[in-house]
Design a protein around this motif. Structure first.
Motif, PDB file in Angstrom:
ATOM      1  N   ILE A 197      81.046  48.528  22.237  1.00 52.58           N
ATOM      2  CA  ILE A 197      80.070  48.094  21.223  1.00 52.58           C
ATOM      3  C   ILE A 197      80.072  46.467  21.213  1.00 52.58           C
ATOM      4  O   ILE A 197      81.056  46.032  21.001  1.00 52.58           O
ATOM      5  CB  ILE A 197      80.573  48.809  19.924  1.00 52.58           C
ATOM      6  CG1 ILE A 197      80.916  50.329  19.698  1.00 52.58           C
ATOM      7  CG2 ILE A 197      79.262  48.378  19.116  1.00 52.58           C
ATOM      8  CD1 ILE A 197      81.216  50.550  18.523  1.00 52.58           C
ATOM      9  N   LEU A 216      72.829  49.840  16.498  1.00 52.25           N
ATOM     10  CA  LEU A 216      74.081  49.945  17.170  1.00 52.25           C
ATOM     11  C   LEU A 216      73.967  50.559  18.423  1.00 52.25           C
ATOM     12  O   LEU A 216      73.479  51.774  18.650  1.00 52.25           O
ATOM     13  CB  LEU A 216      74.865  51.000  16.148  1.00 52.25           C
ATOM     14  CG  LEU A 216      76.560  51.260  16.677  1.00 52.25           C
ATOM     15  CD1 LEU A 216      77.421  49.961  16.564  1.00 52.25           C
ATOM     16  CD2 LEU A 216      77.265  52.061  15.790  1.00 52.25           C
ATOM     17  N   VAL A 218      76.132  52.273  21.634  1.00 52.34           N
ATOM     18  CA  VAL A 218      77.674  52.594  21.926  1.00 52.34           C
ATOM     19  C   VAL A 218      77.328  52.933  23.546  1.00 52.34           C
ATOM     20  O   VAL A 218      76.694  53.885  23.562  1.00 52.34           O
ATOM     21  CB  VAL A 218      77.885  53.828  21.115  1.00 52.34           C
ATOM     22  CG1 VAL A 218      79.320  54.154  21.541  1.00 52.34           C
ATOM     23  CG2 VAL A 218      78.022  53.169  19.607  1.00 52.34           C
TER      24      VAL A 218
END
Length: 232
Positions: A197, A216, A218
């Motif tokens: 990340i 976000l 990932v």
């Protein structure tokens, strides 16, 4: 911002029947820098020996989510609820005005769980318990809401909190995005595997405290199974 909390840095204790690791201050472990993350108060990584478990004990005004990583956990409470939750599945107990329950590993092998406590947005409500299966194939390559205080998450187990608990399974090299929002906090733990990340490697059972990130991203460095809490 990503604050990495390596598994080896976590507090905890080995009680013989229970080997517990604590992402946040809990029981005899206290770290003033790790008391909570927004309303997320507890993330325990527990390994429970066969034929053992937690005898009846009370809770109140806490949303308690149990994610079973390996084996199964059997729940029984004073409301008459009883159930067995297997690996990959989830149970939720809204402690509300008060509930007494037990959790045992009645299996032949050790059971491993994540137990997550989130502070509720309302107190003194009627207690409840529920569980349901979440097949890992159904969350392949995407985050799926497992427990949520958002009424739009109709397939998730309901919780009384401004939060969502999500799971995803990723193949090595696969990337998944999640619209967290810069005003919210995330806490991500890979149950297995390793992910990246924002250039930070998060290994199996490490914790990543996430803030000030709108989206976000990932990326799986290995085949991975991740659990994420999104909270205000």
């Amino acid at each position: 911002m990503i604050d990495l909390r390596p598994f080896d840095s976590l507090g905890g204790a080995d009680h013989g029947w229970l080997n517990a690791k604590h992402h946040f201050s809990f029981a005899d472990y206290y770290d003033p820098n790790r008391t909570s993350w927004g309303p997320l108060r507890v993330w325990n990584d527990d390994t429970i020996a066969p034929g053992t478990g937690f005898p009846p004990h009370p809770h109140a005004d806490m949303e308690i989510i149990t994610y079973v990583r390996k084996g199964a956990i059997t729940h029984k409470d004073n409301l008459g609820n009883q159930g067995r939750t297997e690996a990959g599945d989830v149970q939720v107990m809204s402690a509300g005005s008060g509930i007494t329950h037990s959790e045992y590993n009645l299996e032949a092998d050790p059971t491993q769980i994540f137990q997550i406590w989130i502070q509720p947005t309302s107190r003194g409500k009627a207690p409840s318990w529920g569980a349901r299966p979440f097949p890992k194939a159904d969350r392949s390559g995407r985050f799926t809401a497992l427990a949520s205080g958002d009424e739009a998450d109709t397939e998730a187990l309901p919780i009384r909190a401004n939060a969502r608990v999500l799971g995803a399974t990723l193949k090595a090299g696969e990337t998944v995005e999640y619209a967290l929002g810069a005003d919210r906090r995330g806490y991500l733990v890979p149950a297995i595997g390793a992910v990246e990340i924002d250039g930070v490697r998060v290994g199996a059972r490490d914790g990543a405290a996430i803030s000030q990130i709108e989206v976000l991203k990932v990326t799986a460095l290995e085949d991975s199974e991740v659990v994420l809490v999104d909270a205000a």
